[in-house]
Design a protein around this motif. Structure first.
Motif: not given
Length: 516
Positions: A81, A84, A151, A156-157, A175
């Motif tokens: 994480l 990212e 996102h 994704h989140v 996340d």
């Protein structure tokens, strides 16, 4: 005034402090510190546990600590994480001499996190400690929130939430793949420094790290670990643990001013901490003894916070801060990097009452004089050598009397010590059962932990973000609490450990497929 100070010194009833507050009176510094020392001594004398109870409690606490340890995949998920978010920051703000960079701090860096802990992140645009304007921090978080909203639309989140009105502006996001909640701030260099210092301190004595885990779990179980609810935050809990170990006799940790003697450079602090390795080796107290005495310490000063009493990890002793007696918080825990700041400033009046209600619930004193102990007992001595308070055949008497119960053996009087009363169901779900502690019926037996694959536990020497390489070092292997024989727990997931291991491998290396 002198007469009032003398009266304050010798009076031990809480009513006196209520009168002082109503009359806007206060103790001077010397009387306040003397009274705090005497109050703590009186409370410590009330701890009447025997060797057997402390041994059983120590085993239970160490087992709970082992259960709270993160798995290797928890370290790996958080490292991925961070990578990212670093890529996201560079894509959004560009690369200017290696900046911006996203760095972790908080429980992950201190190696005091669990699999359900949040991940604290700071977006930094330089290495210096210059103040970053609040407006720019809000602007940076606003730009990042727009990226994260995109996102979120892709799945994704989730839970993107900018909180710009907070004392420290923060951007929250979860996340979806790992379920880890991330709290993103900007240029939080002080948070990074504090986290690293606490991590260095953990290497001095392992009991500090173990006790931090247990106190955080205790506070979470009682729901008194949230600054937004006006109770204690993690930093105040960890600082109180460090302060408690500094004030033991002999001390287990040195005062932090000794670690900061050469300034706040992290390399110099790390070198000085290395010189204090095994500083508290002369103190032989077990984890259970330290846990119980910490609760008693907090209970002893309940009425003194309002007079300016402050726990100072910098000096390693109680100090008096009259300027904090009102308006800065109901509990005073000094920030060792900025001594004008209070780690516990968020604790409100209602939160303070809740904290001390929880401490009283988990009080380890002798049985209260309530209920069965206050009922009328009618006894008759059958033989001259029988104690009037022992169990004999009751009979009718013209003059019933109240009798104090005689002292029973430790194992009979303290069958249920409750320093972790709110964690009983959690411990039972882990399969932890101790005959000396009434936690309900034993859970079904699981494969003994030491007969199966050993679960890695956080190592004090490992770099943060790296899975540890050694099994949790128990207290008895270091000499203190030598009566405790370590018992490795058997958590429920051991029954499915092979499936869990395969799932971890599939997550980390998705291209390899299943071994089945």
């Amino acid at each position: 005034m002198l007469l009032l100070d003398a009266f304050a010194f010798y009076m031990h009833d809480a009513r006196f402090y209520l009168i002082c507050r109503l009359c806007d009176m206060s103790l001077d510094a010397s009387a306040l510190l003397k009274h705090a020392a005497k109050a703590e001594l009186r409370e410590s004398e009330k701890i009447l546990f025997g060797h057997q109870v402390f041994s059983t409690l120590d085993s239970l606490l160490l087992d709970i600590h082992a259960m709270l340890q993160p798995r290797p995949i928890d370290y790996e998920q958080r490292r991925l994480l961070i990578e990212e978010f670093n890529s996201m920051a560079v894509d959004r703000f560009g690369n200017n001499g290696g900046f911006p960079t996203v760095e972790a701090f908080g429980s992950f860096v201190m190696d005091l996190f669990t699999s359900s802990s949040d991940l604290d992140l700071s977006v930094n645009f330089s290495n210096n400690m210059n103040n970053f304007p609040r407006k720019e921090k809000i602007s940076v978080l606003g730009k990042l929130s727009k990226v994260l909203y995109g996102h979120q639309r892709k799945g994704h989140v989730t839970g993107v939430l900018p909180i710009m009105g907070a004392r420290v502006p923060v951007l929250k996001v979860v996340d979806c793949r790992t379920g880890v909640e991330c709290d993103i701030s900007v240029e939080n260099k002080d948070g990074i420094s504090r986290s690293l210092i606490f991590r260095f301190v953990s290497s001095i004595d392992e009991r500090f790290r173990i006790l931090c885990y247990l106190m955080k779990a205790w506070a979470k179980a009682h729901d008194i670990n949230s600054s937004k609810d006006r109770t204690m935050n993690s930093l105040s809990i960890i600082a109180l643990v460090a302060f408690h170990l500094q004030t033991r006799n002999p001390p287990i940790l040195p005062p932090f001013c000794a670690l900061l003697k050469d300034g706040t450079d992290m390399l110099s602090i790390e070198r000085r901490v290395a010189g204090f390795k095994n500083f508290g080796i002369r103190n032989r107290e077990s984890v259970a003894e330290l846990f119980v005495s910490l609760l008693r310490k907090l209970l002893s000063v309940m009425h003194l916070w309002g007079h300016g009493l402050c726990a100072s990890t910098c000096e390693g002793s109680w100090i008096c801060k009259k300027q904090w007696a009102s308006g800065v918080g109901n509990m005073n825990v000094e920030d060792f990097l900025d001594r004008s700041e209070n780690f516990a400033r968020s604790v409100g009046e209602a939160g303070m009452q809740k904290i001390y209600e929880c401490i009283r619930v988990d009080d380890l004193n002798a049985p209260k004089k309530e209920g069965v102990h206050n009922e009328v007992v009618q006894h008759k001595r059958r033989y001259p050598f029988h104690d009037a308070g022992t169990s004999v055949k009751p009979m009718t008497s013209k003059r019933p009397r109240y009798l104090e119960p005689t002292r029973a053996p430790d194992h009979a009087r303290y069958q249920t010590p409750n320093p972790l009363a709110a964690l009983q169901s959690q411990a039972t779900s882990y399969g932890i059962y101790r005959p000396g502690l009434i936690f309900g019926s034993p859970q079904p037996a699981f494969t003994p932990y030491h007969h199966h694959r050993q679960r890695p536990v956080a190592s004090l020497g490992a770099g943060y973000g790296s899975p540890p390489l050694q099994q949790n070092p128990f207290a008895s292997q270091r000499g203190y609490g030598s009566y405790h024989q370590p018992v490795l727990p058997g958590p429920p997931y051991i029954r499915h450990s092979q499936q869990r291991d395969q799932q971890d491998q599939d997550y980390l290396f998705p291209g390899r497929g299943s071994s089945k």
